[in-house]
Design a protein around this motif. Sequence first.
Motif, PDB file in Angstrom:
ATOM      1  N   THR A  53       0.826  -1.194   0.000  1.00  0.00           N
ATOM      2  CA  THR A  53       0.000   0.000   0.000  1.00  0.00           C
ATOM      3  C   THR A  53       0.871   1.259   0.000  1.00  0.00           C
ATOM      4  N   SER A  54       0.290   2.360  -0.393  1.00  0.00           N
ATOM      5  CA  SER A  54       0.999   3.645  -0.336  1.00  0.00           C
ATOM      6  C   SER A  54       0.666   4.394   0.947  1.00  0.00           C
ATOM      7  N   GLU A  55      -0.208   3.820   1.766  1.00  0.00           N
ATOM      8  CA  GLU A  55      -0.580   4.469   3.020  1.00  0.00           C
ATOM      9  C   GLU A  55       0.584   4.408   4.010  1.00  0.00           C
ATOM     10  N   PRO A  56       0.654   5.367   4.950  1.00  0.00           N
ATOM     11  CA  PRO A  56       1.750   5.355   5.932  1.00  0.00           C
ATOM     12  C   PRO A  56       1.695   4.119   6.813  1.00  0.00           C
ATOM     13  N   LEU A  57       2.864   3.657   7.230  1.00  0.00           N
ATOM     14  CA  LEU A  57       2.971   2.468   8.057  1.00  0.00           C
ATOM     15  C   LEU A  57       2.430   2.731   9.459  1.00  0.00           C
ATOM     16  N   ILE A  58       1.613   1.821   9.957  1.00  0.00           N
ATOM     17  CA  ILE A  58       1.177   1.854  11.351  1.00  0.00           C
ATOM     18  C   ILE A  58       2.089   0.897  12.106  1.00  0.00           C
ATOM     19  N   GLU A  59       2.947   1.465  12.953  1.00  0.00           N
ATOM     20  CA  GLU A  59       3.932   0.658  13.663  1.00  0.00           C
ATOM     21  C   GLU A  59       3.299  -0.110  14.816  1.00  0.00           C
ATOM     22  N   LEU A  60       3.888  -1.255  15.100  1.00  0.00           N
ATOM     23  CA  LEU A  60       3.419  -2.076  16.207  1.00  0.00           C
ATOM     24  C   LEU A  60       3.521  -1.324  17.523  1.00  0.00           C
ATOM     25  N   GLY A  61       4.663  -0.714  17.754  1.00  0.00           N
ATOM     26  CA  GLY A  61       4.899   0.102  18.938  1.00  0.00           C
ATOM     27  C   GLY A  61       5.915   1.172  18.594  1.00  0.00           C
ATOM     28  N   ALA A  62       5.790   2.322  19.200  1.00  0.00           N
ATOM     29  CA  ALA A  62       6.704   3.419  18.884  1.00  0.00           C
ATOM     30  C   ALA A  62       6.966   4.235  20.137  1.00  0.00           C
ATOM     31  N   PRO A  63       8.241   4.454  20.492  1.00  0.00           N
ATOM     32  CA  PRO A  63       8.541   5.270  21.673  1.00  0.00           C
ATOM     33  C   PRO A  63       8.140   6.724  21.453  1.00  0.00           C
ATOM     34  N   CYS A  64       7.693   7.372  22.512  1.00  0.00           N
ATOM     35  CA  CYS A  64       7.342   8.786  22.459  1.00  0.00           C
ATOM     36  C   CYS A  64       8.560   9.589  22.908  1.00  0.00           C
ATOM     37  N   LEU A  65       9.257  10.174  21.960  1.00  0.00           N
ATOM     38  CA  LEU A  65      10.499  10.897  22.241  1.00  0.00           C
ATOM     39  C   LEU A  65      10.444  12.279  21.615  1.00  0.00           C
ATOM     40  N   ARG A  89      -2.701 -19.258  18.123  1.00  0.00           N
ATOM     41  CA  ARG A  89      -3.697 -18.325  17.581  1.00  0.00           C
ATOM     42  C   ARG A  89      -3.359 -16.857  17.826  1.00  0.00           C
ATOM     43  N   GLU A  90      -2.425 -16.567  18.728  1.00  0.00           N
ATOM     44  CA  GLU A  90      -2.194 -15.177  19.143  1.00  0.00           C
ATOM     45  C   GLU A  90      -1.556 -14.336  18.041  1.00  0.00           C
ATOM     46  N   LEU A  91      -2.054 -13.116  17.906  1.00  0.00           N
ATOM     47  CA  LEU A  91      -1.473 -12.101  17.023  1.00  0.00           C
ATOM     48  C   LEU A  91      -1.456 -10.793  17.794  1.00  0.00           C
ATOM     49  N   THR A  92      -0.322 -10.092  17.769  1.00  0.00           N
ATOM     50  CA  THR A  92      -0.218  -8.794  18.435  1.00  0.00           C
ATOM     51  C   THR A  92      -0.317  -7.696  17.389  1.00  0.00           C
ATOM     52  N   ILE A  93      -1.251  -6.789  17.599  1.00  0.00           N
ATOM     53  CA  ILE A  93      -1.478  -5.700  16.649  1.00  0.00           C
ATOM     54  C   ILE A  93      -1.067  -4.371  17.285  1.00  0.00           C
ATOM     55  N   PRO A  94      -0.930  -3.306  16.484  1.00  0.00           N
ATOM     56  CA  PRO A  94      -0.355  -2.053  16.987  1.00  0.00           C
ATOM     57  C   PRO A  94      -1.106  -1.456  18.182  1.00  0.00           C
ATOM     58  N   LEU A  95      -0.301  -0.981  19.143  1.00  0.00           N
ATOM     59  CA  LEU A  95      -0.842  -0.256  20.289  1.00  0.00           C
ATOM     60  C   LEU A  95       0.250   0.620  20.876  1.00  0.00           C
ATOM     61  N   HIS A  96       0.068   1.919  20.796  1.00  0.00           N
ATOM     62  CA  HIS A  96       0.964   2.888  21.426  1.00  0.00           C
ATOM     63  C   HIS A  96       0.261   4.243  21.443  1.00  0.00           C
ATOM     64  N   PRO A  97       0.704   5.175  22.285  1.00  0.00           N
ATOM     65  CA  PRO A  97      -0.038   6.422  22.494  1.00  0.00           C
ATOM     66  C   PRO A  97      -0.148   7.333  21.285  1.00  0.00           C
ATOM     67  N   GLN A  98       0.667   7.098  20.252  1.00  0.00           N
ATOM     68  CA  GLN A  98       0.615   7.967  19.083  1.00  0.00           C
ATOM     69  C   GLN A  98      -0.421   7.518  18.047  1.00  0.00           C
ATOM     70  N   LEU A  99      -1.112   6.428  18.317  1.00  0.00           N
ATOM     71  CA  LEU A  99      -2.186   5.984  17.427  1.00  0.00           C
ATOM     72  C   LEU A  99      -3.429   6.849  17.619  1.00  0.00           C
ATOM     73  N   SER A 100      -4.216   6.939  16.568  1.00  0.00           N
ATOM     74  CA  SER A 100      -5.518   7.592  16.636  1.00  0.00           C
ATOM     75  C   SER A 100      -6.607   6.518  16.577  1.00  0.00           C
ATOM     76  N   THR A 101      -7.830   6.904  16.875  1.00  0.00           N
ATOM     77  CA  THR A 101      -8.935   5.942  16.739  1.00  0.00           C
ATOM     78  C   THR A 101      -9.101   5.533  15.276  1.00  0.00           C
ATOM     79  N   GLY A 102      -8.779   6.444  14.357  1.00  0.00           N
ATOM     80  CA  GLY A 102      -8.809   6.094  12.938  1.00  0.00           C
ATOM     81  C   GLY A 102      -7.780   5.026  12.607  1.00  0.00           C
ATOM     82  N   ASP A 103      -6.597   5.117  13.225  1.00  0.00           N
ATOM     83  CA  ASP A 103      -5.577   4.083  13.032  1.00  0.00           C
ATOM     84  C   ASP A 103      -6.090   2.727  13.518  1.00  0.00           C
ATOM     85  N   VAL A 104      -6.747   2.732  14.674  1.00  0.00           N
ATOM     86  CA  VAL A 104      -7.304   1.493  15.219  1.00  0.00           C
ATOM     87  C   VAL A 104      -8.278   0.869  14.231  1.00  0.00           C
ATOM     88  N   GLU A 105      -9.146   1.685  13.666  1.00  0.00           N
ATOM     89  CA  GLU A 105     -10.128   1.170  12.709  1.00  0.00           C
ATOM     90  C   GLU A 105      -9.456   0.651  11.450  1.00  0.00           C
TER      91      GLU A 105
END
Length: 378
Positions: A5-17, A350-366
């Motif tokens: 895709t050409s959409e920006p990458l949604i990272e699994l986790g990202a430090p807030c720096l 069965r486990e899959l870990t999907i992105p979660l970090h404070p820089q995500l938006s609700t739109g990113d979640v969707e």
Amino acid sequence: MPQPTSEPLIELGAPCLGEPEKQALCAVIDDGWLTMGDRVRRFEKVFAEMHGADDAVAVHSATAALQLSLQAFDIGPGDEVLVPSLTFVATTNTILHSGATPIFVDIEGVSCPHLSLEDARRKLSPRTRAVMLMHYGGYLMDAARWREFADQHGLLLFEDAAHAAGMRGTGTLSEAASYSFFTNKNMTTAEGGMMIVRDEKRRQRARVLRAHGMTASTLDRARGRAVGYDVVDCGHNYRMDELRAAMGLVQIERLLGWNDTRRTLTAHYRKIFARTLPSVQVPFKPDHETSAHIMPVLLPEGTNRHQVMERMRAQGVQSSMHYPPIHHFEYYRNRFPGIVLPETERYCERELTIPLHPQLSTGDVERVVASLGKALEA
């Protein structure tokens, strides 16, 4: 293969720096004292207060904290430690480094992947010396229940709290709790860790052990508070430096707010999954107390997880798996053959870990949930 895709990458986790961390690091360099000093001590006090503890001991990693916890309480050869296989391998590596033997305990089930008290009872032996809890994903175990179990059987109780920074009360019922500030954690110092040890004498021993077993620190000698030193224990170089402590003092000011954001995002995930993708299960009850360190979900049985991860990546969404069961790793298969943990294995398949970090938006979640839905359809 799907086209990227050409959409920006949604990272699994990202430090807030940002700028505050830069300024804090520059201030250390300007001061000229880089090794363990006043900032480390301040960081310890702030961390202890946040968690409702008397004091804390800063070290260079959570692995170091785990190892010092065991050593401070004389866990060693001939001892057995009850431990989950659903954890990062450092949890059990440190038990082996102590000379003790990890005894793998199954989880309760796929909806609550915490250490099973019933299986722990079955695994008790005359050599059992301790239990190692692990707050998987930041979801807190019932420490009071395990404290009662430990006291009933004369066991020591330890916590791997690498996922639970900022959760008040961790470390207050166990002998010791170990926290991580690795890059992907809820707050970071790049590398780094912290220990909460209830008993003051054991806590002091951990302080001595983290610095080669020496009775005086470099700072004490530099400031004339000590002349020379003795070595009173067989210690390690597990000290935290001033640069990491400076970052920690900045990050911890925002930790509780970041944890709140993670919990809000997790609740939104649950809402979207229930409405649009009910075939994907979210473990733990919605009101389970958590730091929301990661966002684990369970794929429908029989799903090819590798293909799902590839297709999500092509849509610009990172994913991972927490964790491959330790008893399936080559080293552990060879050293402890024949271990079967049915619930752990069922969960890990069965486990899959999907992105979660404070820089995500609700739109990113969707977008993440939508990408997982498309991957499953494919």
